[in-house]
Scaffold this motif. Structure first.
Motif, PDB file in Angstrom:
ATOM      1  N   MET A   1      -6.965   5.308   7.139  1.00  0.00           N
ATOM      2  CA  MET A   1      -6.885   4.295   6.340  1.00  0.00           C
ATOM      3  C   MET A   1      -5.351   3.765   6.358  1.00  0.00           C
ATOM      4  N   LYS A   2      -4.965   2.627   6.732  1.00  0.00           N
ATOM      5  CA  LYS A   2      -3.602   1.853   6.746  1.00  0.00           C
ATOM      6  C   LYS A   2      -3.359   1.939   5.489  1.00  0.00           C
ATOM      7  N   SER A   3      -1.756   2.119   5.368  1.00  0.00           N
ATOM      8  CA  SER A   3      -1.131   2.237   4.119  1.00  0.00           C
ATOM      9  C   SER A   3      -1.095   0.616   3.621  1.00  0.00           C
ATOM     10  N   TYR A   4      -1.066   0.419   2.436  1.00  0.00           N
ATOM     11  CA  TYR A   4      -0.519  -0.866   1.854  1.00  0.00           C
ATOM     12  C   TYR A   4       0.208  -0.419   0.721  1.00  0.00           C
ATOM     13  N   VAL A   5       1.510  -0.916   0.618  1.00  0.00           N
ATOM     14  CA  VAL A   5       2.389  -0.839  -0.767  1.00  0.00           C
ATOM     15  C   VAL A   5       2.813  -2.116  -1.011  1.00  0.00           C
ATOM     16  N   ARG A   6       3.062  -2.336  -2.531  1.00  0.00           N
ATOM     17  CA  ARG A   6       3.420  -3.360  -2.866  1.00  0.00           C
ATOM     18  C   ARG A   6       4.335  -3.180  -4.185  1.00  0.00           C
ATOM     19  N   ALA A   7       5.500  -3.627  -4.363  1.00  0.00           N
ATOM     20  CA  ALA A   7       6.348  -3.275  -5.482  1.00  0.00           C
ATOM     21  C   ALA A   7       5.742  -3.885  -6.763  1.00  0.00           C
ATOM     22  N   VAL A   8       5.681  -2.929  -7.680  1.00  0.00           N
ATOM     23  CA  VAL A   8       5.100  -3.342  -9.020  1.00  0.00           C
ATOM     24  C   VAL A   8       6.593  -2.674 -10.019  1.00  0.00           C
ATOM     25  N   GLU A   9       6.824  -3.615 -10.864  1.00  0.00           N
ATOM     26  CA  GLU A   9       8.112  -3.329 -11.696  1.00  0.00           C
ATOM     27  C   GLU A   9       7.610  -3.729 -13.248  1.00  0.00           C
ATOM     28  N   PRO A  10       8.624  -3.218 -14.027  1.00  0.00           N
ATOM     29  CA  PRO A  10       8.345  -3.737 -15.516  1.00  0.00           C
ATOM     30  C   PRO A  10       8.963  -5.251 -15.293  1.00  0.00           C
ATOM     31  N   ALA A  11       8.203  -6.094 -16.147  1.00  0.00           N
ATOM     32  CA  ALA A  11       8.597  -7.476 -16.083  1.00  0.00           C
ATOM     33  C   ALA A  11       9.935  -7.771 -16.860  1.00  0.00           C
ATOM     34  N   PRO A  12      10.545  -8.920 -16.318  1.00  0.00           N
ATOM     35  CA  PRO A  12      11.659  -9.325 -17.140  1.00  0.00           C
ATOM     36  C   PRO A  12      11.525  -9.877 -18.445  1.00  0.00           C
ATOM     37  N   VAL A  16      10.743 -17.444 -16.770  1.00  0.00           N
ATOM     38  CA  VAL A  16      11.688 -18.527 -16.287  1.00  0.00           C
ATOM     39  C   VAL A  16      13.021 -18.256 -16.664  1.00  0.00           C
ATOM     40  N   GLN A  17      13.998 -17.970 -15.584  1.00  0.00           N
ATOM     41  CA  GLN A  17      15.261 -17.716 -16.058  1.00  0.00           C
ATOM     42  C   GLN A  17      16.259 -18.333 -15.333  1.00  0.00           C
ATOM     43  N   ASP A  18      17.146 -19.301 -15.945  1.00  0.00           N
ATOM     44  CA  ASP A  18      18.149 -20.095 -15.411  1.00  0.00           C
ATOM     45  C   ASP A  18      17.628 -21.171 -14.533  1.00  0.00           C
ATOM     46  N   GLY A  19      16.072 -21.429 -14.984  1.00  0.00           N
ATOM     47  CA  GLY A  19      15.437 -22.708 -14.420  1.00  0.00           C
ATOM     48  C   GLY A  19      14.445 -21.882 -13.356  1.00  0.00           C
ATOM     49  N   LEU A  20      14.556 -20.713 -12.950  1.00  0.00           N
ATOM     50  CA  LEU A  20      14.013 -20.214 -11.942  1.00  0.00           C
ATOM     51  C   LEU A  20      12.885 -19.098 -12.346  1.00  0.00           C
ATOM     52  N   PHE A  21      11.713 -19.396 -11.665  1.00  0.00           N
ATOM     53  CA  PHE A  21      10.608 -18.093 -12.000  1.00  0.00           C
ATOM     54  C   PHE A  21      10.989 -16.906 -11.267  1.00  0.00           C
ATOM     55  N   LYS A  22      10.471 -15.932 -11.835  1.00  0.00           N
ATOM     56  CA  LYS A  22      10.930 -14.487 -11.660  1.00  0.00           C
ATOM     57  C   LYS A  22       9.610 -14.031 -10.878  1.00  0.00           C
ATOM     58  N   PHE A  23       9.462 -14.226  -9.602  1.00  0.00           N
ATOM     59  CA  PHE A  23       8.303 -13.934  -8.792  1.00  0.00           C
ATOM     60  C   PHE A  23       8.239 -12.313  -8.754  1.00  0.00           C
ATOM     61  N   GLY A  24       7.038 -11.829  -8.898  1.00  0.00           N
ATOM     62  CA  GLY A  24       6.800 -10.404  -8.499  1.00  0.00           C
ATOM     63  C   GLY A  24       5.397  -9.943  -9.232  1.00  0.00           C
ATOM     64  N   THR A  25       5.388  -8.716  -8.892  1.00  0.00           N
ATOM     65  CA  THR A  25       4.116  -8.009  -9.435  1.00  0.00           C
ATOM     66  C   THR A  25       4.611  -7.004 -10.611  1.00  0.00           C
ATOM     67  N   PHE A  26       3.975  -7.068 -11.860  1.00  0.00           N
ATOM     68  CA  PHE A  26       4.621  -6.185 -12.978  1.00  0.00           C
ATOM     69  C   PHE A  26       3.555  -5.624 -13.647  1.00  0.00           C
ATOM     70  N   ASN A  27       3.764  -4.396 -14.425  1.00  0.00           N
ATOM     71  CA  ASN A  27       2.827  -3.760 -15.269  1.00  0.00           C
ATOM     72  C   ASN A  27       3.334  -3.546 -16.577  1.00  0.00           C
ATOM     73  N   THR A 265      -4.685   3.288 -15.815  1.00  0.00           N
ATOM     74  CA  THR A 265      -3.527   2.923 -15.104  1.00  0.00           C
ATOM     75  C   THR A 265      -3.980   1.594 -14.318  1.00  0.00           C
ATOM     76  N   MET A 266      -2.979   0.918 -13.795  1.00  0.00           N
ATOM     77  CA  MET A 266      -3.301  -0.304 -12.837  1.00  0.00           C
ATOM     78  C   MET A 266      -2.731   0.009 -11.427  1.00  0.00           C
ATOM     79  N   GLN A 267      -3.790  -0.100 -10.428  1.00  0.00           N
ATOM     80  CA  GLN A 267      -3.341   0.010  -9.035  1.00  0.00           C
ATOM     81  C   GLN A 267      -3.316  -0.946  -8.371  1.00  0.00           C
ATOM     82  N   PRO A 268      -2.237  -1.450  -7.527  1.00  0.00           N
ATOM     83  CA  PRO A 268      -2.308  -2.718  -6.698  1.00  0.00           C
ATOM     84  C   PRO A 268      -3.244  -2.610  -5.864  1.00  0.00           C
TER      85      PRO A 268
END
Length: 351
Positions: A1-12, A16-27, A265-268
């Motif tokens: 199985m090829k590995s797949y990793v995507r960063a998952v972090e706590p949400a800001p 939108v901060q300072d007019g910009l969207f905070k892109f990402g995947t969050f838990n 749990t949530m697994q991406p």
């Protein structure tokens, strides 16, 4: 199985901060959902009032148990509003549907899930969602009078959305430089009841499930995506489910909303593709390039909406049916979804 990793972090704190969207995947959830604060989220510069007109918003739920599967949604496309409740009697392969197309000011989609209400009500129906994520609860209240000869429907259910009970997938993903899609999805235990005519269905925490979907996006003028989801308890009594989408966001390796829910749990998951060699009522094949997702979806009940209005064109196919196959979790175990009942969507909207 090829590995797949995507960063998952706590949400800001803010979407939108300072007019910009905070892109990402969050838990974790965003505390503040403020897409209208984005600077120039559209391809051309327009007055701020047009940002709201281009922001598609909905809050939807898929919930039920082994015998019933229900979809309930309040959808605001700004040119048109829609309230839809679909109840599927799984054993008898029977569908009950209540649907209202409304002027957009006849409904309200809440701004996130912390202490607000999504609602619509009118002649023959009321639909209220009480979002209290700050208390770990989301409550749904629906009442309708029979439409087109169908039975009256009444629903009062509560989802337990607490830390330690479930982990959401919360995403902010790019359609363009500062043009984004926000979504918060979670699989949670469910309690409550549903009445359809003389029938009464009770949902218990060890058998009932709910998938929460809070959604806002500056979609392109032509919106299209494929989506499949299901949830429920397996033979070991574990609440499991998945959310799989192929949509218009940029760079699906870094940005997608695909996930497996298991043991709270949530697994991406990697990007997926959906094939329908025999059309939307034939078998759907859902796979990825990392051998993590290997599913088939077999529709048994059709569900569709076609709108050809002056300002909106919609081709929406959302059959209900059975899944078979598996998803490989992070430990390498094959998680079976054989005989799980769920829904698939193929959506195309021009507005």
């Amino acid at each position: 199985m090829k590995s797949y990793v995507r960063a998952v972090e706590p949400a800001p704190k803010k979407l939108v901060q300072d007019g910009l969207f905070k892109f990402g995947t969050f838990n974790t959830p965003f505390e503040t959902i403020n897409p209208l604060d984005a600077s120039h989220p559209l391809p051309i510069r327009v007055p701020d009032i047009f940002k709201n007109l281009r922001l598609k918003e909905w809050e939807a739920f898929q919930f039920g148990n082994r015998d019933y599967f229900i979809l309930a949604a309040v959808y605001n496309a700004k040119m048109l509003g829609l309230v839809q409740i679909v109840v599927v009697d799984i054993k008898n392969e029977k569908k009950y549907i209540f649907e209202k197309k409304l002027f957009p000011w006849k409904l309200k989609v809440g701004n996130g899930l912390n202490n607000n209400i999504t609602c619509s009500h009118g002649d023959g129906f009321s639909f209220f969602i009480h979002n209290h994520l700050n208390q770990g609860r989301i409550r749904l209240f629906i009442n309708t009078r029979g439409q087109k000869g169908g039975p009256d429907l009444s629903c009062s259910v509560e989802g337990v959305h607490e830390k330690g009970v479930c982990t959401p997938i919360t995403i902010c993903q790019p359609f363009g430089r500062n043009r984004a899609l926000y979504s918060h999805k979670a699989l949670v235990p469910l309690t409550g009841s549903l009445s359809i005519g003389e029938k009464r269905v009770h949902f218990h925490e060890k058998s009932g499930f709910m998938i929460v979907d809070d959604h806002k996006g500056y979609y392109p003028f032509t919106m299209k995506y494929d989506w499949v989801t299901t949830g429920g308890y397996n033979d070991q009594g574990v609440l499991i489910g998945f959310n799989l989408t192929d949509n218009q966001v940029k760079n699906h390796y870094l940005y997608n909303e695909n996930c497996l829910w298991i043991h709270g749990t949530m697994q991406p998951l990697p990007p997926i593709r959906v094939q329908r060699p025999d059309g939307t009522l034939g078998t759907w094949i859902i796979k990825d390039d990392y051998n993590r997702v290997n599913l088939k979806f077999h529709p048994v009940i059709d569900n569709r909406i076609d709108i050809n209005a002056v300002v909106v064109k919609t081709r929406y196919r959302a059959p209900y049916g059975w899944f078979e196959g598996f998803i490989v979790d992070e430990s390498g175990e094959h998680i079976s979804f054989d005989r799980f009942f769920g829904v698939g969507e193929k959506k195309f909207v021009q507005s």
